[in-house]
Design an enzyme around this catalytic site. Structure first.
Site, PDB file in Angstrom:
ATOM      1  CG  PHE A 148      35.453  35.970  50.218  1.00 14.23           C
ATOM      2  CD1 PHE A 148      34.543  36.978  50.490  1.00 14.23           C
ATOM      3  CD2 PHE A 148      35.259  35.213  49.074  1.00 14.23           C
ATOM      4  CE1 PHE A 148      33.480  37.240  49.638  1.00 14.23           C
ATOM      5  CE2 PHE A 148      34.203  35.457  48.217  1.00 14.23           C
ATOM      6  CZ  PHE A 148      33.313  36.476  48.503  1.00 14.23           C
ATOM      7  CD  GLU A 208      34.723  32.290  58.846  1.00 14.84           C
ATOM      8  OE1 GLU A 208      33.601  32.262  59.371  1.00 14.84           O
ATOM      9  OE2 GLU A 208      34.927  32.045  57.648  1.00 14.84           O
ATOM     10  CE1 TYR A 261      45.219  37.541  24.440  1.00 18.33           C
ATOM     11  CE2 TYR A 261      45.029  39.835  25.088  1.00 18.33           C
ATOM     12  CZ  TYR A 261      45.809  38.732  24.798  1.00 18.33           C
ATOM     13  OH  TYR A 261      47.169  38.828  24.869  1.00 18.33           O
ATOM     14  CG  ASP A 287      38.229  39.910  30.074  1.00 20.30           C
ATOM     15  OD1 ASP A 287      38.172  41.112  29.766  1.00 20.30           O
ATOM     16  OD2 ASP A 287      39.193  39.190  29.775  1.00 20.30           O
ATOM     17  CG  HIS A 292      51.307  38.499  26.072  1.00 18.61           C
ATOM     18  ND1 HIS A 292      50.141  38.405  25.339  1.00 18.61           N
ATOM     19  CD2 HIS A 292      52.316  38.374  25.162  1.00 18.61           C
ATOM     20  CE1 HIS A 292      50.436  38.235  24.070  1.00 18.61           C
ATOM     21  NE2 HIS A 292      51.754  38.224  23.937  1.00 18.61           N
ATOM     22  CG  HIS A 332      46.625  37.390  30.033  1.00 15.61           C
ATOM     23  ND1 HIS A 332      45.402  37.812  29.552  1.00 15.61           N
ATOM     24  CD2 HIS A 332      47.503  37.577  29.015  1.00 15.61           C
ATOM     25  CE1 HIS A 332      45.532  38.233  28.315  1.00 15.61           C
ATOM     26  NE2 HIS A 332      46.809  38.113  27.961  1.00 15.61           N
ATOM     27  CG  ASP A 373      31.913  22.827  52.997  1.00 19.02           C
ATOM     28  OD1 ASP A 373      32.772  22.512  52.153  1.00 19.02           O
ATOM     29  OD2 ASP A 373      30.703  22.962  52.733  1.00 19.02           O
ATOM     30  CG  LEU A 374      38.431  23.752  54.355  1.00 20.34           C
ATOM     31  CD1 LEU A 374      39.892  23.331  54.452  1.00 20.34           C
ATOM     32  CD2 LEU A 374      38.169  24.981  55.208  1.00 20.34           C
ATOM     33  CG  ASP A 402      32.816  23.875  47.789  1.00 18.79           C
ATOM     34  OD1 ASP A 402      33.422  23.203  48.659  1.00 18.79           O
ATOM     35  OD2 ASP A 402      31.657  24.287  47.947  1.00 18.79           O
ATOM     36  CG  HIS A 436      48.880  42.206  28.294  1.00 21.88           C
ATOM     37  ND1 HIS A 436      49.526  42.390  27.092  1.00 21.88           N
ATOM     38  CD2 HIS A 436      48.227  41.022  28.170  1.00 21.88           C
ATOM     39  CE1 HIS A 436      49.285  41.385  26.288  1.00 21.88           C
ATOM     40  NE2 HIS A 436      48.499  40.529  26.920  1.00 21.88           N
TER      41      HIS A 436
END
EC number: 1.4.3.-
Length: 700
Positions: A599, A604, A452, A364, A621, A503, A610-611, A510, A501
């Site tokens: 990613f 790593e 929706y 979306d 649904h 969702h 810093d995560l 962070d 479907h």
């Protein structure tokens, strides 16, 4: 997903809602604030004035032109923001992100730019994250102009089908002024990277047209820059495929076509309408107002621009046009808990028998999820006492569009104590009762992505808990009912199949717990079978068992939406990994511009780093008759909590003065001592002002 009568609907101008008074944000929140209407206009004027860009107005023909599609805030890099917030460094330069479609050149492309400094821009530069590939032109979102040209193509394609559509549905598409058909389109637009072929499902244009498919679906190839070279490739009608509209029309004229004749829609009320019908068996009243939220002694939160404070909580927020709600610098009692919490993507993967059912895999963000933040209704979408905030978007428009009351803030009685205890003396009395009122502050917005409606909430609790939650409501994505379709959904009305479907919603969290050097641990409980120390020979334990994991496998969908592999993924923070999806993922899911899988797969270390936590929530649904007219919110909400774990010395909600303590002063409790730190009575609470609503959004 573009209704035929959109332009006509927008032409009905009503009284514009008056925005509530606003207070400028403090400097530490202002660096995260959305661009103002003035800033949006300044960016557009600057770029339109650059002759080398050759920009033309967005909504004017031809399609093959250079146009400005999107302008929004380009948030500062984290290191610069923290340098300013924590170390007294310089204020980060305020910049905009601008997306330009370059269609008027031999090799069309999409390019993003950083534009600044604001409020008076003077420079721009290409903006591409490290490792991000160039954006293919075919991956761009569909604009209003392209939809208008597709509407004309559909009118041309359905002209030979006039008699078929009129005789079987009572409605038609071309040369229509009333009793019109409209369409919904689905995506991805093809089966491979570089394609732009879309299935269009025709529907009766009545209230709730999403529930009125007529059994005709049309595949149009529209990848060429010249709409005159667009072509109808296939049609699906009543369970069968046809090569052209002419073939379908010829079969009908010859009497060789199995047709689906739909009864005329009733005068009123339509099954897809909100008009009340029927009665509850108990006869209890529903024609009077129900319970309301009130603030008997005024608001207990503070809102200054985009800075929100409540109890121990403080944060900055924005509503970005590309993907929606984004929070920054979340703190409790002045200590940062998270640098960012934001919505990344909302996906819906369908199954079906018709092509519009089987092809539908919605992402979306590409449909303007962050920009379709229409007016919230007082007393329904948010309490009457809520504070409402207007926003401006410049998304596929030739100037800023103001969306009144797009966000709201209110304190919500949860209906359950935050904590309580009745300390019984086990002889008919008690030592004390104590309880703390249950309240939370809610920051809410909505996204109406065609059929929706998503209701996005962030709830802040006095005990340091944060909840992120989304409710799904609105109309189901429905296709024409065929008996074969029951493998893929439920028959919710005579000619309507509610398609099965899933969702999925993806969030970025962070976390900065007491600083940016964090580690991630999972805690697993193992059964230890030991001898009972006070009864040798006896053993303590549980029966054997297995640990289950739910999920589905679909390699195609995983390629399109890689975050669905992970309920939770934790990675190191990188400035070039700002988002997990993009506005281009929908129309080129096979070679995504943003590769979230990369990613995770870079292996790593995530110890003392810093995560960033990437959280996926969702639900299956299975549509049913009670989804008519709309899916209801109970049972259709998902989310997650951030809960402190040995972060505080005790429950921080002990600072709240909303507690009550009752102690009996005699054995029969005929006299009691009541301790409370709020007024004894809340007093009257509801404003007598009548309900008002406008709902328009206009370019200023």
């Amino acid at each position: 997903m573009w209704p035929l009568a959109l332009a006509a609907a927008l032409a009905a101008l009503a009284t514009v809602a008056v925005p509530e008074p606003s207070v400028p944000p403090p400097p530490e929140a202002a660096i995260f604030a959305d661009l103002s209407a003035e800033e949006l206009r300044a960016v557009r004027a600057f770029l339109m004035g650059r002759p080398e860009l050759g920009l033309a107005p967005s909504h004017a023909e031809p399609l093959a032109k250079n146009s400005l599609f999107l302008v929004e805030l380009l948030p500062p890099k984290k290191r610069l923001a923290l340098g300013y917030l924590d170390q007294g460094g310089p204020v980060p330069r305020r910049q905009a992100r601008a997306v330009i479609f370059f269609g008027a050149q031999a090799e069309p492309n999409v390019t993003e730019f950083a534009v600044g400094p604001l409020p008076r821009p003077s420079t721009y530069r290409p903006l591409r994250l490290k490792g991000q590939r160039a954006v293919p032109y075919a991956a761009r979102p569909v604009t209003a102009l392209e939809y208008e040209l597709l509407h004309r193509k559909l009118a041309e394609a359905t002209a030979p089908l006039y008699r078929l559509l009129r005789d079987t549905t009572g409605f038609w598409y071309h040369n229509c002024s009333e009793r019109c058909l409209t369409f919904s389109d689905v995506a991805p637009r093809g089966l491979a990277s570089g394609e732009r072929r879309t299935w269009f499902m025709l529907q009766r244009f009545v209230e709730g047209y999403f529930l009125h498919p007529v059994g005709l679906e049309v595949l149009i190839e529209h990848g060429d820059a010249d709409p005159r070279r667009w072509a109808v490739q296939r049609l699906w009608y009543n369970g069968h495929y046809y090569a052209s509209p002419e073939e379908l029309a010829r079969r009908y004229e010859q009497g060789a076509l199995p047709v689906a004749r739909l009864p005329p829609p009733p005068a009123a009320p339509l099954f897809s309408s909100y008009v009340p019908r029927g009665r509850f068996a108990t006869g209890t009243p529903t024609d009077v107002h129900g319970a309301k939220v009130c603030e008997p002694q005024g608001r207990r939160y503070r809102l200054r621009g985009n800075r929100l404070e409540y109890g121990g909580w403080s944060l900055a927020f924005r509503l970005r046009s590309s993907a929606g709600l984004q929070l920054f610098d979340l703190r409790f009692n002045g200590e940062r808990v998270a640098y960012e919490l934001s919505v990344q993507e909302a996906a819906a993967f369908y199954g079906g028998h018709s092509p519009a059912g089987m092809q539908t895999k919605f992402l979306d963000a590409a449909w303007g999820m962050g920009s379709v933040t229409y007016e919230l209704a007082r007393g329904i979408d948010c309490p009457e006492v809520a504070t409402y905030v207007d926003v401006h978007h410049l998304y596929d428009a030739d100037g800023p569009v103001r969306f009144p009351r797009a966000l709201c803030v209110f304190e919500l009685p949860t209906g359950v104590p935050l904590r309580r205890h009745f300390d019984s003396d086990f002889h008919g009395g008690y030592q004390f009762y104590a309880g703390l009122e249950g309240q939370a502050l809610v920051l809410r917005t909505t996204s109406t992505v065609y059929n929706y409606d998503y209701i996005w909430d962030v709830l802040l609790y006095p005990n340091g808990v944060l909840e992120a939650k989304v409710h799904a409501t609105g109309f189901i994505h429905a296709t024409f009912y065929m008996p074969q379709g029951r493998r893929y959904g439920s028959r919710v009305h005579a000619h309507v199949l509610g398609n099965l479907h899933t969702h999925l919603v993806h969030y970025k969290v962070d976390l900065d717990i007491a600083g940016t050097r964090n580690s991630f641990e999972t805690v697993e409980l193992h059964l230890e079978n030991i001898s009972n120390p006070w009864s040798p020979g006896e053993r303590v334990g549980e029966g054997r068992g297995t640990r289950g994991r739910s999920g589905t496998r679909c390699s195609w969908a995983l390629t399109q939406c890689p975050f669905r592999r992970y309920h939770l993924a934790v990675t190191r923070h990188h400035e070039n990994e700002a988002t997990s999806s993009s506005i281009y993922s929908q129309n080129d899911p096979w070679e995504p511009v943003v590769d979230f899988e990369g990613f995770v797969r870079d292996d790593e270390s995530i110890e003392d780093q810093d995560l960033v936590a990437w959280v996926t929530v969702g639900f299956l649904h299975i549509p049913h008759a009670e989804d008519v007219p709309n899916t209801s919110t109970p049972g259709n909400a998902v989310g997650f909590f951030l809960r402190p774990f040995n972060f505080f010395d005790e429950d921080p909600s002990v600072a709240s003065r909303s507690a009550v303590i009752v102690r009996p002063l005699d054995a029969g409790a005929s006299r009691v001592q009541i301790q409370r730190w709020t007024p004894a009575s809340p007093g009257p609470c509801v404003s007598p002002a009548p309900f008002t609503y406008n709902g328009t959004y206009w370019q200023e």
